[in-house]
Every structure is written in C-alpha cells, then in structure tokens.
Write a protein that holds these residues in place. Structure first.
Motif, mmCIF file in Angstrom:
data_model
loop_
_atom_site.group_PDB
_atom_site.id
_atom_site.type_symbol
_atom_site.label_atom_id
_atom_site.label_comp_id
_atom_site.label_asym_id
_atom_site.label_seq_id
_atom_site.Cartn_x
_atom_site.Cartn_y
_atom_site.Cartn_z
ATOM 1 N N ILE A 1 -2.096 -3.895 -13.323
ATOM 2 C CA ILE A 1 -2.061 -3.710 -11.905
ATOM 3 C C ILE A 1 -0.572 -3.435 -11.534
ATOM 4 C CG2 ILE A 1 -2.343 -4.074 -9.705
ATOM 5 C CD1 ILE A 1 -4.958 -2.896 -10.980
ATOM 6 N N PHE A 2 -0.120 -2.301 -10.848
ATOM 7 C CA PHE A 2 1.341 -2.553 -10.170
ATOM 8 C C PHE A 2 1.306 -2.622 -8.933
ATOM 9 C CE2 PHE A 2 1.045 0.278 -14.173
ATOM 10 C CZ PHE A 2 1.851 -0.693 -14.908
ATOM 11 N N GLY A 3 2.193 -3.464 -8.250
ATOM 12 C CA GLY A 3 2.422 -4.031 -6.929
ATOM 13 C C GLY A 3 1.402 -4.979 -6.340
ATOM 14 N N LYS A 4 1.501 -5.222 -4.874
ATOM 15 C CA LYS A 4 0.665 -6.160 -4.224
ATOM 16 C C LYS A 4 0.136 -5.266 -3.122
ATOM 17 C CE LYS A 4 3.542 -10.120 -5.841
ATOM 18 N NZ LYS A 4 4.458 -11.087 -5.515
ATOM 19 N N GLY A 5 -1.230 -5.841 -2.873
ATOM 20 C CA GLY A 5 -1.577 -5.483 -1.461
ATOM 21 C C GLY A 5 -3.075 -4.542 -1.533
ATOM 22 N N ARG A 6 -3.318 -3.600 -0.867
ATOM 23 C CA ARG A 6 -4.704 -3.020 -0.701
ATOM 24 C C ARG A 6 -4.842 -2.231 -1.975
ATOM 25 N NH1 ARG A 6 -4.073 0.990 1.950
ATOM 26 N NH2 ARG A 6 -1.708 1.025 2.813
ATOM 27 N N LYS A 7 -6.122 -2.129 -2.272
ATOM 28 C CA LYS A 7 -6.605 -1.396 -3.259
ATOM 29 C C LYS A 7 -7.052 -0.114 -2.819
ATOM 30 C CE LYS A 7 -8.628 -5.295 -6.299
ATOM 31 N NZ LYS A 7 -9.618 -5.828 -6.806
ATOM 32 N N ILE A 8 -7.370 0.147 -1.787
ATOM 33 C CA ILE A 8 -7.853 1.583 -1.297
ATOM 34 C C ILE A 8 -6.533 2.243 -0.878
ATOM 35 C CG2 ILE A 8 -9.224 2.617 0.500
ATOM 36 C CD1 ILE A 8 -10.983 1.132 -1.788
ATOM 37 N N ILE A 9 -6.617 3.308 -1.631
ATOM 38 C CA ILE A 9 -5.376 4.136 -1.150
ATOM 39 C C ILE A 9 -5.574 5.208 0.028
ATOM 40 C CG2 ILE A 9 -3.533 5.385 -2.158
ATOM 41 C CD1 ILE A 9 -3.448 2.436 -3.089
ATOM 42 N N THR A 10 -5.217 5.556 0.626
ATOM 43 C CA THR A 10 -5.132 6.412 1.877
ATOM 44 C C THR A 10 -4.341 7.825 1.745
ATOM 45 O OG1 THR A 10 -3.915 5.612 3.380
ATOM 46 C CG2 THR A 10 -6.273 4.818 3.376
ATOM 47 N N GLN A 11 -4.718 8.764 2.415
ATOM 48 C CA GLN A 11 -3.818 10.012 2.416
ATOM 49 C C GLN A 11 -2.415 9.639 3.015
ATOM 50 O OE1 GLN A 11 -4.186 13.378 5.354
ATOM 51 N NE2 GLN A 11 -5.003 14.428 3.476
ATOM 52 N N GLU A 12 -2.524 8.751 4.127
ATOM 53 C CA GLU A 12 -1.329 8.267 4.944
ATOM 54 C C GLU A 12 -0.360 7.608 3.897
ATOM 55 O OE1 GLU A 12 0.147 5.603 8.643
ATOM 56 O OE2 GLU A 12 -2.063 5.795 8.009
#
Length: 284
Positions: free
Chosen positions: A260-271
């Motif tokens: 996994i790369f980075g920290k934060g949300r797992k769900i990625i949005t169009q935004e």
C-alpha cells in the motif's frame, strides 16, 4: 542557457498542442529501429540484448547530433524554436492528461483503462478504476514528462532523444517473459538507471506543489515497490491527495501482492483523479 529556453518552450508547446498527428512520431522511428534489429538478430541472451541497446542508442544519438549540428547553422532564435518543437514531440504531458481524462468520462471505463495499464481491468470497481488512473498518471508523469525534460535540460536534443530510446526499448522488450527475460534485461536495467533521479525529482515536485512540509516523506513507503523508481511518484501522489494507492492487483488472471502506498482513504473518487491532474494552483 539555450537548453533552458528550449526546455521551457518545448513544455509550453506540448501543453498547448500535444501530439502533432500530421507527422510520424519520433518514438515510432525508434520502435522501428528496435523491431529491425529484433527481426534479424534476436537471441534469448543478455549479450544480444546489450547489442540491441548499443545499436539503438548509437543510431538515435548519431541522428539527434546531426539534427542539432544542422540547426546550429540557423539564427539563434530559429535554432531554439525548431529544437523546442522537435523536443516537444518527446514530452507527453497533454497526451497523458487527456488519456486519463478519457477514462473518467468514458462509457466503458474498464475498456478505456485497459489501453493505459497492464493490469486486468474487466472486474475492477469504480474506485479501483480511479485508483489505477491515478497510479498510471503519477508513474508516467516521471517517465513521460519530468525525465524527458530533465535530460533535455542537461544534454539538449541528444539527451531527450536517447532517454526516449531507452524508455521505448524498455516498453517493447523489458518484460519478464520467456521471450524477453534475458534479451530485454539490459534495456530494463538501463531504464532503471536513467529514471533513478527523475522519479525522485518527480516525487519531490509533487510534494512541493501539494504544499507538504516533509518533501521526502514519500521515500520510506515508495521504496517498497518492486520497481526501484515507480513507487516514489505514486506514493507522493497518494500523500498529496490523502488516499491509499497500490494493494494487491490482478495481472493476466493472477493476483499479485503489492504494498500500500500513502495514507488516508481506500475509496478513490473521480474528484481524486481530477485533483491529481490539477494538483495545486500550479498545474504540472
């Protein structure tokens, strides 16, 4: 000093016009050199692959030096301008951004994405599609934009031409398959070497533009990628957007474990994808 002007003008030309579809792209010529050699001299050996690298680099370097020498007889302004036009064809930022945007607004996102990535796309969720789009954008931001400009700035037209030759060889023969495992090894290793600095420079630029205080926060996580270079811009983009990228991915029907790369949300949005394409007030 002239290479600075050439680099800036080349980037602006690419940003405005992108690909010149009415001319044959220089990378196609490089690809034809690679194919010419492979059809006649291919062998499943590292040495024969090294000969391929030597043949392509000498040919590309010689031609680009001839062009540079020819243009030196022009007035300085014309020399710089024509050199910038030629160099712009080897920078691919507008094409990259357009390709990622096409995924966002495509009626068949999975099929459109499959033209950009090697992973299996047919069963990807919407979030996974957006994640793959951001990953390919971050990785290719180094290979297609920052690295070519880096070598153009340092070495002029021969620099960017030779870099693209190396990058094209890696794209065509740098695979771990029975056909190319040995033959493409020299090209793949050389590609790793020439992208070492640009990939990290790309990551630092992403962190800087995103306003992150620790510009090198990407490094610890980024070096976990199996590629010595790709993980750094991907991690930097993940940190910039506050999301998690990477994770297990299916290639050719087989699941591959990836960190996994980075920290934060797992769900990625169009935004998130749009934010990546327009990172900060300064657009890459």
């Amino acid at each position: 000093m002239s290479t600075i002007f050439i680099t800036i003008i080349a980037y602006v030309i690419d940003k405005i016009f992108g690909e010149f579809r009415f001319i044959k792209h220089p990378v196609i010529y490089i690809g034809e050199l690679i194919t010419f050699f492979e059809k006649r001299y291919y062998k499943k050996t590292v040495l024969r692959g090294a000969y391929l690298v030597l043949f392509v680099l000498v040919s590309t370097g010689f031609i680009s030096l001839l062009i540079e020498e020819f243009l030196s007889y022009f007035y300085t302004f014309l020399d710089i301008f024509i050199s910038a036009i030629i160099a712009s064809t080897l920078i691919a930022h507008k094409m990259l951004k357009d390709a990622v945007r096409n995924v966002l607004y495509s009626q068949d996102q999975q099929q459109t994405l499959s033209m950009l990535v090697s992973r299996d796309t047919q069963d990807l969720s919407e979030s996974d599609i957006y994640k793959a789009s951001i990953e390919t954008y971050a990785e290719n931001l180094s290979d297609g934009v920052i690295a070519p400009m880096f070598y153009l700035l340092l070495f002029g037209l021969p620099g960017i031409a030779i870099y693209k030759a190396i990058n094209t060889m890696d794209s065509m023969v740098g695979y771990r398959t029975p056909t190319y495992e040995k033959y493409g090894k020299a090209a793949a290793k050389l590609d790793d070497v020439v992208n070492y600095i640009p990939s990290r420079l790309t990551a630092v630029l992403i962190m800087f533009i995103a306003g992150k205080k620790d510009l090198f926060a990407f490094y610890k996580n980024g070096k976990k990628h199996e590629s010595p270079n790709a993980g750094h811009p991907i991690t930097a983009m993940a940190l910039a957007l506050g999301i998690k990228l990477g994770g297990n991915t299916r290639y050719f029907g087989k699941m591959k474990k990836k960190p996994i790369f980075g920290k934060g949300r797992k769900i990625i949005t169009q935004e998130d994808v749009l934010n990546a394409l327009n990172l900060g007030k300064i657009k890459l």
